[in-house]
Design a protein around this motif. Sequence first.
Motif, PDB file in Angstrom:
ATOM      1  N   VAL A 287       0.830  -1.207   0.000  1.00 22.87           N
ATOM      2  CA  VAL A 287       0.000   0.000   0.000  1.00 22.87           C
ATOM      3  C   VAL A 287       0.863   1.254   0.000  1.00 22.87           C
ATOM      4  N   MET A 288       1.917   1.256   0.805  1.00 29.95           N
ATOM      5  CA  MET A 288       2.695   2.478   1.035  1.00 29.95           C
ATOM      6  C   MET A 288       3.795   2.704   0.008  1.00 29.95           C
ATOM      7  N   ASP A 289       4.330   1.664  -0.563  1.00 27.90           N
ATOM      8  CA  ASP A 289       5.515   1.814  -1.418  1.00 27.90           C
ATOM      9  C   ASP A 289       5.244   1.554  -2.892  1.00 27.90           C
ATOM     10  N   THR A 290       4.049   1.198  -3.264  1.00 27.33           N
ATOM     11  CA  THR A 290       3.735   0.923  -4.669  1.00 27.33           C
ATOM     12  C   THR A 290       2.405   1.563  -5.034  1.00 27.33           C
ATOM     13  N   ILE A 291       2.160   1.714  -6.314  1.00 27.87           N
ATOM     14  CA  ILE A 291       0.895   2.241  -6.810  1.00 27.87           C
ATOM     15  C   ILE A 291       0.171   1.085  -7.501  1.00 27.87           C
ATOM     16  N   VAL A 292      -0.744   0.456  -6.779  1.00 26.82           N
ATOM     17  CA  VAL A 292      -1.457  -0.693  -7.310  1.00 26.82           C
ATOM     18  C   VAL A 292      -2.937  -0.539  -6.998  1.00 26.82           C
ATOM     19  N   ASP A 293      -3.736  -1.291  -7.703  1.00 29.20           N
ATOM     20  CA  ASP A 293      -5.163  -1.353  -7.405  1.00 29.20           C
ATOM     21  C   ASP A 293      -5.342  -2.086  -6.078  1.00 29.20           C
ATOM     22  N   MET A 294      -6.067  -1.459  -5.149  1.00 32.92           N
ATOM     23  CA  MET A 294      -6.231  -2.046  -3.822  1.00 32.92           C
ATOM     24  C   MET A 294      -6.879  -3.429  -3.866  1.00 32.92           C
ATOM     25  N   ARG A 295      -7.612  -3.697  -4.943  1.00 33.68           N
ATOM     26  CA  ARG A 295      -8.281  -4.998  -5.045  1.00 33.68           C
ATOM     27  C   ARG A 295      -7.272  -6.132  -5.217  1.00 33.68           C
ATOM     28  N   THR A 296      -6.050  -5.795  -5.609  1.00 37.40           N
ATOM     29  CA  THR A 296      -5.030  -6.829  -5.831  1.00 37.40           C
ATOM     30  C   THR A 296      -4.115  -7.024  -4.629  1.00 37.40           C
ATOM     31  N   VAL A 297      -4.306  -6.212  -3.581  1.00 36.07           N
ATOM     32  CA  VAL A 297      -3.446  -6.316  -2.400  1.00 36.07           C
ATOM     33  C   VAL A 297      -3.882  -7.513  -1.560  1.00 36.07           C
ATOM     34  N   PRO A 298      -2.967  -8.411  -1.195  1.00 39.38           N
ATOM     35  CA  PRO A 298      -3.333  -9.576  -0.380  1.00 39.38           C
ATOM     36  C   PRO A 298      -3.827  -9.157   1.010  1.00 39.38           C
ATOM     37  N   VAL A 299      -4.795  -9.910   1.525  1.00 41.24           N
ATOM     38  CA  VAL A 299      -5.339  -9.667   2.863  1.00 41.24           C
ATOM     39  C   VAL A 299      -5.046 -10.871   3.747  1.00 41.24           C
ATOM     40  N   ARG A 300      -5.280 -10.736   5.053  1.00 35.60           N
ATOM     41  CA  ARG A 300      -4.858 -11.764   6.008  1.00 35.60           C
ATOM     42  C   ARG A 300      -5.883 -12.879   6.192  1.00 35.60           C
ATOM     43  N   LEU A 301      -7.161 -12.624   5.912  1.00 37.65           N
ATOM     44  CA  LEU A 301      -8.189 -13.667   6.033  1.00 37.65           C
ATOM     45  C   LEU A 301      -8.886 -13.825   4.689  1.00 37.65           C
ATOM     46  N   ALA A 302      -8.973 -15.056   4.213  1.00 33.47           N
ATOM     47  CA  ALA A 302      -9.584 -15.317   2.909  1.00 33.47           C
ATOM     48  C   ALA A 302     -11.013 -15.813   3.017  1.00 33.47           C
ATOM     49  N   ASP A 303     -11.396 -16.380   4.161  1.00 39.35           N
ATOM     50  CA  ASP A 303     -12.731 -16.963   4.306  1.00 39.35           C
ATOM     51  C   ASP A 303     -13.222 -16.722   5.733  1.00 39.35           C
ATOM     52  N   ALA A 304     -13.754 -15.519   5.960  1.00 34.76           N
ATOM     53  CA  ALA A 304     -14.251 -15.164   7.293  1.00 34.76           C
ATOM     54  C   ALA A 304     -15.401 -14.175   7.137  1.00 34.76           C
ATOM     55  N   SER A 305     -16.344 -14.224   8.066  1.00 36.76           N
ATOM     56  CA  SER A 305     -17.492 -13.325   8.024  1.00 36.76           C
ATOM     57  C   SER A 305     -18.063 -13.169   9.427  1.00 36.76           C
ATOM     58  N   SER A 306     -18.835 -12.108   9.609  1.00 39.32           N
ATOM     59  CA  SER A 306     -19.469 -11.862  10.899  1.00 39.32           C
ATOM     60  C   SER A 306     -20.854 -11.273  10.675  1.00 39.32           C
ATOM     61  N   LYS A 307     -21.690 -11.401  11.691  1.00 40.95           N
ATOM     62  CA  LYS A 307     -23.035 -10.814  11.652  1.00 40.95           C
ATOM     63  C   LYS A 307     -23.386 -10.311  13.051  1.00 40.95           C
ATOM     64  N   TYR A 308     -23.805  -9.061  13.109  1.00 38.84           N
ATOM     65  CA  TYR A 308     -24.241  -8.444  14.368  1.00 38.84           C
ATOM     66  C   TYR A 308     -25.698  -8.023  14.224  1.00 38.84           C
ATOM     67  N   LYS A 309     -26.511  -8.279  15.265  1.00 39.99           N
ATOM     68  CA  LYS A 309     -27.918  -7.886  15.239  1.00 39.99           C
ATOM     69  C   LYS A 309     -28.325  -7.296  16.590  1.00 39.99           C
ATOM     70  N   LYS A 310     -29.206  -6.323  16.512  1.00 36.80           N
ATOM     71  CA  LYS A 310     -29.791  -5.731  17.713  1.00 36.80           C
ATOM     72  C   LYS A 310     -31.277  -5.516  17.468  1.00 36.80           C
ATOM     73  N   ASN A 311     -32.117  -6.013  18.378  1.00 40.06           N
ATOM     74  CA  ASN A 311     -33.560  -5.817  18.328  1.00 40.06           C
ATOM     75  C   ASN A 311     -33.996  -5.152  19.630  1.00 40.06           C
ATOM     76  N   THR A 312     -34.747  -4.076  19.523  1.00 39.17           N
ATOM     77  CA  THR A 312     -35.212  -3.358  20.707  1.00 39.17           C
ATOM     78  C   THR A 312     -36.688  -3.018  20.575  1.00 39.17           C
ATOM     79  N   ILE A 313     -37.437  -3.315  21.622  1.00 38.82           N
ATOM     80  CA  ILE A 313     -38.827  -2.872  21.765  1.00 38.82           C
ATOM     81  C   ILE A 313     -38.879  -2.015  23.028  1.00 38.82           C
ATOM     82  N   PHE A 314     -39.497  -0.851  22.953  1.00 36.06           N
ATOM     83  CA  PHE A 314     -39.477   0.042  24.104  1.00 36.06           C
ATOM     84  C   PHE A 314     -40.795   0.799  24.243  1.00 36.06           C
TER      85      PHE A 314
END
Length: 715
Positions: A287-314
Motif C-alpha cells: 500500500v505504502m511503497d507501490t501504486i497498485v489497485d487495492m483490489r489486488t493487495v493480499p489480505v490476512r483472512l480469505a474466508d471469514a465473516s461476521s453478523k451483528y444484530k440488535k432488536n429493541t422494543i421500548f
Amino acid sequence: MRITLKKTYILTILFCAFHTAAQAQEKVSLPETDTTAVVQTDTLAAAVDSLYAPADSVDIFAKPQLSKREMKRAVRDSIWAYKDSLIRATPRLLNTYFFKHEVTNQRMFVWNTDGYFNNPSVINPDTTYNDNFHELPYLKDDAGAVYLGVAGSAMLPFNYFRREEVEIFPVASLYEPYTCSITSMPFYNVKTPYTELGYWGTLFANKQKEETNIKFMHTQNFTPAFNFNILYKRYGSNGMLENEETDNRTFALTANYLGERYIAQAGYIFNRVKREENGGVADLGMVMDTIVDMRTVPVRLADASSKYKKNTIFLTQSYGIPIRFRKGDTTAVGEGTMAYIGHTGEYSVYTRSYLDAIAMTDTVARDFYNNRFYLNPTSTADSIRVMNLENRLFIKLQPWAREAIVSGIEGGAGYQHLSYYKFSPEMYMSGNKNVTDNNLYLYFGANGSLKQYFQWEGFGKYYIAGYNQNDFSIGGTIRLSFYPIKRGIHLTGKINVSQQRPSFFYNNYYSNHYIWNNNFNKTTKTRVEGRLTIPAYKLEAFFGYSLLNNNIYLDTLGNAVQNTESMSVMTAWLRKDFRLWKFNLENKILFQLSSKQEVIPLPKLALNLRYYLEFNLVKNVLDAQIGADATFNTDYYGQAYSPALGLFYNQREEEIGGTPYIDLFINLQWKRAAIFVKLVNIAQDWPDSDYFSANRYVRPQTALKFGVYWPFYLR
C-alpha cells in the motif's frame, strides 16, 4: 289517514336527515393553511334547527315520497354529515403539558426523550445542504474516527468524549453512530405528512468497489396528538480490499402520543450488520511503497465473516396530575403544582456470530490470531448473545411551576434482568445454557431554571443489588445564558463521577481464538466538561478532562486487561465558521492528550476543514457551493481490529496519519433538495500513500461520489 305518534316521529327524523344530507353536498374550499385557522359551516346545525322548527312549518300528516332504498341512503348520508360537521370541521389543536405553546404551534417539531423520567429535549434538525454534505455520521460532529474504511463498518470517534459505551454488549458501541437507541431516536409531531429521501454513494463506480447509502423516513399525525414514524437506513460498500463487503441496515417503527395529561413514546428498532472479514492488508509495503489497485493487495483472512444484530422494543410513558390547592383553580395542566407518574420499559436482544476457515498451511491467517485455536484447529463458529429486559417506575414533582428555580424533583426505581449466552467447555456435557444476572437500582434527579438565563439539573443512580451492586453515578449540569447579542452567549458546565463493575464479557469469554477469565476491580471515572456556544458567530468551544482508575482495554494480543494505574485524557474542541464575502471557511479542530497512549491511543491533533465559494445560481431556487473538504490527523498508533471479537484493540506496530485526505465537491441546494458531487481523495499519493483509517485498513481511493437528500411535506 290515520298515523301513530311513533310513526310521526320517525318520519320527522327521516326528513331532517335527508335535508341535512343535501346540505352536506356543498363542499367548502379550504385554503392551504393550518386547519386550526379554518372555520367551516356546521352542517348539523340545519338538522337541529329543523327539529325545533315551528309546528306549522312541517306537515306531519304528509305521506313521505321516499322508497326504502332512499330512506336507507338518507340515514347513511346523515351519518356522513355528522362526521363532516363534528369531526372534519373541528379545529385540530394539540393540547399537551409536554411542550410549551411556542413549540406545539410549529409546523413540525422534533425531540428526544431521556429514558429515565420521560423528559423531552427539543432538537432542531438541519435539512439543508450544509448538514447533509457529510454522509458518514462521525464527520457531522467530529474531526475524524478510527474505522475500517467502509461505510457501515465498526467506528470509534477520535473525540474521547463522544465515544458511546454499551456496557452490556461492547460490540454495539461501535455501531451506535449509524443506528438509533431509545435516547437518540427522534420523535416527531407534524401538521402535514413529512418525508425524507436520501442516497449517497459511488453511483458510477466499478461494481466491485461500489458504495451505496440510503435513507427513507416518513412521519405523519393521524390526530393532533398521535404520530406515526417509519425509518430505514442502509450503509454499505463492497470495499477497497478483497473480502470486506459491509451491509449495515437499520429499521425503526415508532409512534408517540401527546395527550393533555398522558404522554407516550413507543417503538421497535432493528439494526443488522453483515460483513465479510479480511483482517486487513497482509503486506503494508504493497500500500505504502507501490501504486497498485487495492483490489489486488493480499489480505490476512480469505474466508471469514461476521453478523451483528440488535432488536429493541421500548415504551416510555407518563401521566400528569395537577394538584389544586383551592376550589375553582383553573391553572392549565403542566403549569403550577403538578405530579407525574411514569414507566419506561425496554426489551433488547444483542447477538454476534463469527465464522472462519483457516487451513493448516495458511501461515498469514494463523499468525494473525497468534496461532491460538482453542476449539478447532481449522474452523471457527463463535457466537455471543445477551438479552436485556429492563423496567423503570418513576415519579416527578413540580412544586411551583414549569419554570422555577426548582421546577422538578424526581425519583425512580429500576429492575434489570440480563441473560447471557457464551460458550464454555462444560456445555459439551450439559448442553447450551444461559447465565443470568439481575440488577436493582434507584435513581434521582432535580432541575430548575430562571427564565432563559439560568438552567441546572442533577442526576444520580445507585445499584442496591445484583451484578452491579454498589455501583453509582452522580453528576450535574449548569447552563448560563447572556444576551448582549442576538441568540445569546451560552456557557455550559458538567461534572460526573461514576464507579462501575466491568462488563460481563470483559470478565468471562471463551472462543476459538480468545479465552479469558478475569475478576476485574471496579473502574472509576471523573469527568469535567465546559462548553461555550455563540450561535450568531458560529462558534463552539469545548474542553473536557477525564480522570480514570482501573479502566479496561484490549492489549496488543486482543486480551482484556485492566490498567491498575491512574490516567487522564484531556480534550479541547473548537468549531468556528468564517464568511468573507462569498467565501466560507468552516473549521473543526480537535486537540487531545492521553497520559498513557499504550492504554488509550489518541491523535494529538485532528482537523476537518471545509472551504468553499457559495453563490446563487437561480435566486430563491438554486444555491451552490464549490470547494474542498479535507481531514487530517497527526501520526499515532491507531487501533487494530479483531474480526473474531468485533472490537478494536491496541497495537504498537505501525503509526497511521500525517497525510491529508482531500475531497473536491460541488454542493447544490435546489429548493428543498440537497445534491452534491464529490471527487474523493483527489490528492491520492501526495505526499505519500498513508491513507489508513485503522491499522492495516485503508480509506477509499480516488472515486466520484454522488448524493441527493430530499425532504418534502404535503401541504
